[in-house]
Design a protein around this motif. Structure first.
Motif, PDB file in Angstrom:
ATOM      1  N   SER A  23      57.122  30.478 109.081  1.00 54.17           N
ATOM      2  CA  SER A  23      55.811  31.041 109.389  1.00 54.17           C
ATOM      3  C   SER A  23      55.875  32.534 109.678  1.00 54.17           C
ATOM      4  O   SER A  23      54.878  33.219 109.569  1.00 54.17           O
ATOM      5  CB  SER A  23      55.187  30.299 110.570  1.00 54.17           C
ATOM      6  OG  SER A  23      55.987  30.455 111.714  1.00 54.17           O
ATOM      7  N   THR A  24      57.039  33.065 110.051  1.00 50.65           N
ATOM      8  CA  THR A  24      57.141  34.495 110.308  1.00 50.65           C
ATOM      9  C   THR A  24      56.941  35.312 109.043  1.00 50.65           C
ATOM     10  O   THR A  24      56.629  36.481 109.120  1.00 50.65           O
ATOM     11  CB  THR A  24      58.500  34.855 110.935  1.00 50.65           C
ATOM     12  OG1 THR A  24      59.540  34.382 110.070  1.00 50.65           O
ATOM     13  CG2 THR A  24      58.641  34.251 112.309  1.00 50.65           C
ATOM     14  N   ALA A  27      51.364  36.259 107.686  1.00 53.94           N
ATOM     15  CA  ALA A  27      50.791  37.355 108.466  1.00 53.94           C
ATOM     16  C   ALA A  27      50.993  37.131 109.960  1.00 53.94           C
ATOM     17  O   ALA A  27      50.753  36.047 110.471  1.00 53.94           O
ATOM     18  CB  ALA A  27      49.309  37.491 108.155  1.00 53.94           C
ATOM     19  N   GLN A  28      51.474  38.165 110.626  1.00 52.66           N
ATOM     20  CA  GLN A  28      51.646  38.120 112.076  1.00 52.66           C
ATOM     21  C   GLN A  28      50.378  38.632 112.734  1.00 52.66           C
ATOM     22  O   GLN A  28      49.521  39.207 112.101  1.00 52.66           O
ATOM     23  CB  GLN A  28      52.820  38.999 112.486  1.00 52.66           C
ATOM     24  CG  GLN A  28      54.144  38.550 111.924  1.00 52.66           C
ATOM     25  CD  GLN A  28      55.270  39.487 112.341  1.00 52.66           C
ATOM     26  OE1 GLN A  28      55.033  40.639 112.665  1.00 52.66           O
ATOM     27  NE2 GLN A  28      56.479  38.990 112.320  1.00 52.66           N
ATOM     28  N   THR A  29      50.293  38.455 114.039  1.00 56.46           N
ATOM     29  CA  THR A  29      49.168  39.022 114.768  1.00 56.46           C
ATOM     30  C   THR A  29      49.394  40.518 114.940  1.00 56.46           C
ATOM     31  O   THR A  29      50.536  40.991 114.883  1.00 56.46           O
ATOM     32  CB  THR A  29      49.024  38.366 116.155  1.00 56.46           C
ATOM     33  OG1 THR A  29      50.151  38.741 116.954  1.00 56.46           O
ATOM     34  CG2 THR A  29      48.923  36.854 116.056  1.00 56.46           C
ATOM     35  N   ASP A  32      52.015  41.077 117.528  1.00 57.63           N
ATOM     36  CA  ASP A  32      53.378  40.851 117.028  1.00 57.63           C
ATOM     37  C   ASP A  32      53.862  42.044 116.216  1.00 57.63           C
ATOM     38  O   ASP A  32      55.006  42.487 116.347  1.00 57.63           O
ATOM     39  CB  ASP A  32      53.438  39.595 116.160  1.00 57.63           C
ATOM     40  CG  ASP A  32      53.251  38.310 116.938  1.00 57.63           C
ATOM     41  OD1 ASP A  32      53.489  38.296 118.165  1.00 57.63           O
ATOM     42  OD2 ASP A  32      52.862  37.299 116.308  1.00 57.63           O
ATOM     43  N   ASP A  33      52.978  42.556 115.367  1.00 56.27           N
ATOM     44  CA  ASP A  33      53.326  43.722 114.552  1.00 56.27           C
ATOM     45  C   ASP A  33      53.681  44.915 115.435  1.00 56.27           C
ATOM     46  O   ASP A  33      54.692  45.592 115.214  1.00 56.27           O
ATOM     47  CB  ASP A  33      52.166  44.101 113.632  1.00 56.27           C
ATOM     48  CG  ASP A  33      51.926  43.093 112.525  1.00 56.27           C
ATOM     49  OD1 ASP A  33      52.836  42.305 112.198  1.00 56.27           O
ATOM     50  OD2 ASP A  33      50.803  43.089 111.977  1.00 56.27           O
TER      51      ASP A  33
END
Length: 144
Positions: A23-24, A27-29, A32-33
Motif C-alpha cells: 500500500s505504500t 498515494a500517501q497522505t 506522510d509525504d
C-alpha cells in the motif's frame, strides 16, 4: 485459441501482481509525504550543528526540490500550514544565502520550518511565529 488462453493467463498474472503491491506504493497522505520530506530539514539542522554549512544547504535544497510534488496536497488540506511552510522556506533560503553567513539565523529559520512541518504532520495548529527572519519585522535599508 492457444494464444487467447496465453494472453488471458498473462493478464491474470499481471492483475495478481498489482494486488500484491504494498500500500505504500499507492498515494500517501499529505502528512506522510511531508514527514518523509522533512527528514531533509532534520539533517540540515544536524549539518549546521556540525558547522557543515554546505551540507545544510544541500539538505535544504533537497527539501525544496521535493516540495513541488507534494505542496498541492498540503495546500488543499490546510492553507494556513501551506502559507507558513512557504514563508519559512523563504526565510530559510534567505538565511542560507546570506553573506556573511549567520549560523544562528540559519538555524532559527530551519527550526521554524521544521516546527511548522511537524505541526502539519501531527495535526496541530500552525505554531506562533517567534523565530526566523520574518519575526524581524520590517527591514529597511537603514536597518541593514
Amino acid at each position: 485459441m492457444k494464444h487467447i488462453v496465453l494472453r488471458l493467463l498473462v493478464v491474470i498474472v499481471m492483475a495478481l501482481g498489482l494486488l500484491a503491491v504494498p500500500s505504500t506504493a499507492l498515494a500517501q497522505t499529505p502528512a506522510d509525504d511531508l514527514s518523509a520530506l522533512s527528514r531533509h530539514i532534520d539533517t540540515a539542522l544536524e549539518r549546521l550543528a556540525a558547522n557543515d554549512i554546505s551540507g545544510a544547504i544541500s539538505e535544504f535544497a533537497a527539501f525544496n526540490d521535493g516540495w513541488g510534488p507534494i505542496e498541492d496536497g498540503i495546500r488543499d488540506q490546510s492553507l494556513a500550514h501551506y502559507t507558513a511552510i512557504e514563508t519559512a522556506m523563504g526565510d530559510s533560503t534567505f538565511a542560507l544565502q546570506a553573506t556573511p553567513f549567520d549560523l544562528d539565523a540559519a538555524r532559527k529559520a530551519l527550526q521554524r520550518l521544521n516546527n511548522v512541518c511537524q505541526a502539519f504532520i501531527n495535526g496541530q495548529p500552525v505554531p506562533e511565529q517567534n523565530s526566523g527572519l520574518s519575526s524581524l519585522g520590517e527591514v529597511t535599508l537603514p536597518s541593514i
